[in-house]
Design an enzyme around this catalytic site. Structure first.
Site, PDB file in Angstrom:
ATOM      1  N   GLU A   1      -3.626  -5.728  -5.772  1.00 42.61           N
ATOM      2  CA  GLU A   1      -3.920  -6.704  -4.722  1.00 42.61           C
ATOM      3  C   GLU A   1      -4.198  -8.092  -5.281  1.00 42.61           C
ATOM      4  O   GLU A   1      -3.751  -9.100  -4.729  1.00 42.61           O
ATOM      5  CB  GLU A   1      -5.105  -6.222  -3.878  1.00 42.61           C
TER       6      GLU A   1
ATOM      7  N   HIS B   1     -12.583   2.718   3.653  1.00 41.01           N
ATOM      8  CA  HIS B   1     -11.347   2.418   4.383  1.00 41.01           C
ATOM      9  C   HIS B   1     -11.622   1.876   5.779  1.00 41.01           C
ATOM     10  O   HIS B   1     -10.712   1.827   6.594  1.00 41.01           O
ATOM     11  CB  HIS B   1     -10.530   3.709   4.580  1.00 41.01           C
TER      12      HIS B   1
END
Lengths: 325, 340
Positions: free
Chosen positions: A60, A129
């Site tokens: 990322e 998450h």
């Protein structure tokens, strides 16, 4: 107007912007052949080819950093971070570079980068998450933060994001991807940033939400009407930076009560910001302290019962309103 | 002041042993020396209490100037790190601008008083601004190169950092990405022996950073970073190759940090005098002068004249910059968002 799911509306926005501006390209994990974890980019690789729809390594920081470089060198990249939770790994690139380059260079290097991320809980994805970080990103000067609550807004705001000269954090609540709604198919349909929307007019209380929490606000307003004969006004902020506080203040001056709903944790969160601004600008109009309905102060648990208990519900909003009367 | 004034018109003809012309060799010496003398003056200003912070590149001038001269000024991009004064001088910064930057003056063209010193950025000259977090700029170089490749723009990006920075994840992610897309990037590691206070053996288990190139499917090279001519001769062909689509390079220039990490650091706590003396004998500026003198490229008086010119420029620049205005308090605002 055609009816689309939110993922389709987002896809239309990407497609139209790629057709309009050949500087626009997409990068992210699984976005090409697979079409993205939430299938937002499905079909775009076939249409635009691998140069403009780039499947990247799972890295990322790397993808955001490369996006910053491409933006500096004249392109309009969109980076999809699979979920906002993984943006922690890219946080330094987002905060120390994307948000500050313009300022630190005295106006020389702006970073027109669109960062799309799925956010929110409610899908049994556990503690790492299920974050709601809209308020966290809104904390940083230099970023714009967008959180659409419906397909039409998703399209109009995403198209607007590509026309910005600054980094835009575009946050999509994962529970809304399948939500259907009417979406303009006009290629010039672009919404402004910093314009909240009154989704439902009312006189007794103002309920403010953004992204996913707008739907709790709407459901609680319906419950208040049916069960308590109370008239609630519901405001969808749409963007947290820039923030349209005027629309909220105007409403509070009419209803004299305000509840802010968010999935995020309460402590140090964005509902507190709204609450403070309402107090600063409409103190004399308030009949009760501003209430915050937020997620519980725990990491998101996995079991369905536990997760529901950790998230704010429409019943919580109704309770908060009744406590004000 | 960007162009080097020559005592006489130097030959532009390449000297075979050097792959550089007399004019280029003069430019090389001038820039290395200017970087050193500027850094010396900056540290003096710091010790006098006139400059809050200095971070310098003493010992790395050959590595910086030799590499930057292999690029096309203002066409290629550099994503430098905070020791790269030499790179910036080659790319067009002059002594006055360097001093404005040190003192964070209103008219510092890098940051207009908003950044720590040595965090350079100049859009026109294709010098990318940077944060203080090491290795982050390698990724920006990757993105710049990606954009260039998409537009068929034949540029090269030189991204530099110290060997300590190669411990960071951004180093790995940048080389990996550049390798996958065969991007025109030179990852340029100035291995100066120290990551702040830590010797390289605490930063990595291998001897050469460049050995990592193989892991990313890219080219690797090691060069003596104390020798500006060798640096140029190594970087120039790599630049040509990557410009032609040959993929990225990881080049490691072995040099030495002759000074402490910054003006706030006491290096006597982690290295010996003997070590410093040993490396001072290999001072890249001294070595350069000895070589061009013994090869009779320039008469000694020409080199003396360059030294005098550099001293004069540095002195003038320091005095001039000190008299320049600071930013006004209201300048703290603005440039947070770029308006449409």
């Amino acid at each position: 107007m055609p009816e689309l799911r939110m993922r389709e509306a987002l896809r239309e926005a990407l497609r139209e912007e790629m057709l309009r501006d050949d500087r626009v390209f997409l990068m992210g994990e699984d976005i090409g052949a697979y079409g993205g974890s939430y299938t937002v980019t499905r079909g775009l690789l076939d249409e635009f080819g691998p140069e403009r729809v780039i499947d990247t390594p799972i890295a990322e920081s790397g993808v955001v950093g490369a996006g910053i470089g491409a933006a500096i060198n004249g392109l309009r990249p969109m980076v999809e971070i699979m979920t906002i939770n993984f943006s922690f790994v890219a946080f330094d690139q987002i905060i120390n570079n994307a948000s500050k380059f313009l300022y630190m260079s005295g106006g020389q290097f702006n970073v027109p980068l669109v960062l799309r991320m799925a956010a929110g809980g409610g899908s049994q994805l556990g503690a790492t998450h299920s974050h709601s970080l809209e308020g966290l990103y809104a904390h940083f000067p230099g970023l714009k933060v967008v959180c659409p609550s419906n397909p039409a807004d998703a399209k109009g705001l995403l198209k607007r994001a590509f026309r910005d000269e600054n980094p835009v954090i575009f946050i999509e609540h994962s529970a809304l991807y399948s939500l259907k709604g009417e979406v303009p198919d006009d290629a010039d349909y672009v919404l402004e940033f910093g314009k909240a929307r009154v989704l439902r007019e009312g006189t007794d209380v103002t309920i403010v939400g953004y992204g996913g929490s707008v739907h709790q606000a709407l459901r609680s307003a319906a419950m208040l009407e049916d069960q308590e004969q109370l008239s609630a006004e519901v405001i969808d902020l749409r963007t947290l930076r820039p923030l349209d506080i005027d629309t909220v203040i105007q409403s509070v001056k009419k209803t004299n009560r305000c509840v802010v709903v968010e999935d995020d944790w309460q402590f140090g969160g964005f509902a507190g910001e709204i609450s403070a601004q309402v107090m600063e600008r409409a103190f004399d109009w308030l009949d009760a302290p501003v209430a915050r309905v937020s997620g519980k102060d725990v990491p998101m648990p996995y079991n369905r019962n536990l997760e529901f208990a950790a998230l704010p519900s429409e019943e919580d909003v109704v309770e908060a309103v009744l406590a004000m009367l | 002041m960007a162009a080097v004034r020559t005592r006489r018109d130097r030959s532009q003809t390449r000297i075979d042993d050097y792959l550089l012309s007399e004019a280029q060799l003069e430019e090389m010496y001038y820039h290395m020396l200017l970087a050193r003398r500027l850094n010396e003056r900056m540290l003096a200003l710091n010790r006098q209490g006139r400059a809050p912070f200095v971070i310098a590149g003493a010992g790395q001038e050959a590595a910086q100037v030799g590499a930057a001269m292999a690029l096309k000024k203002g066409i290629d991009y550099v994503a430098p790190y905070y020791r790269d004064l030499g790179v910036n001088l080659v790319f067009g910064m002059d002594a006055r601008e360097a001093m404005l930057n040190l003192l964070a003056k209103r008219d510092d063209p890098n940051a207009f008083g908003r950044q720590m010193p040595s965090h350079w950025g100049n859009r026109e000259r294709h010098v990318v601004t940077q944060s203080s977090v090491v290795a982050t700029q390698l990724l920006h170089a990757v993105g710049i190169a990606l954009a260039a490749k998409m537009r068929n723009d034949p540029i090269v990006v030189l991204a530099s950092c110290g060997e300590g920075s190669t411990s960071r994840g951004d180093f790995h992610e940048a080389l990996n990405f550049a390798g996958i897309h065969k991007l025109p990037v030179i990852f340029y590691i100035e291995n100066n022996g120290y990551a702040i206070t830590e010797r390289t053996d605490k930063e990595m288990a291998i001897e050469h950073v460049a050995d990592r190139a193989r892991a990313y499917g890219i080219h690797g090279a090691v060069v003596d970073g104390m020798d500006a001519i060798r640096v140029y001769q190594t970087v120039a062909p790599a630049v040509a190759e990557t410009r032609g689509g040959g993929g990225p390079y990881l080049i490691e220039a072995k040099c030495y940090r002759l000074w402490a990490h910054s003006s706030d650091d006491d290096d006597s706590r982690y290295r010996t005098k003997q070590e410093l003396e040993e490396w001072a004998r290999k001072d890249p500026i001294k070595l350069f002068r000895e070589r061009v003198e013994s090869d009779r490229i320039f008469p000694p008086e020409d080199l003396d004249e360059i030294e005098q010119r550099v001293d004069d420029e540095v002195k003038e620049a320091a005095q001039w910059a000190a008299s320049q205005p600071d930013p006004a308090p209201e300048d703290a605002l603005g440039f947070v968002y770029k308006e449409l």
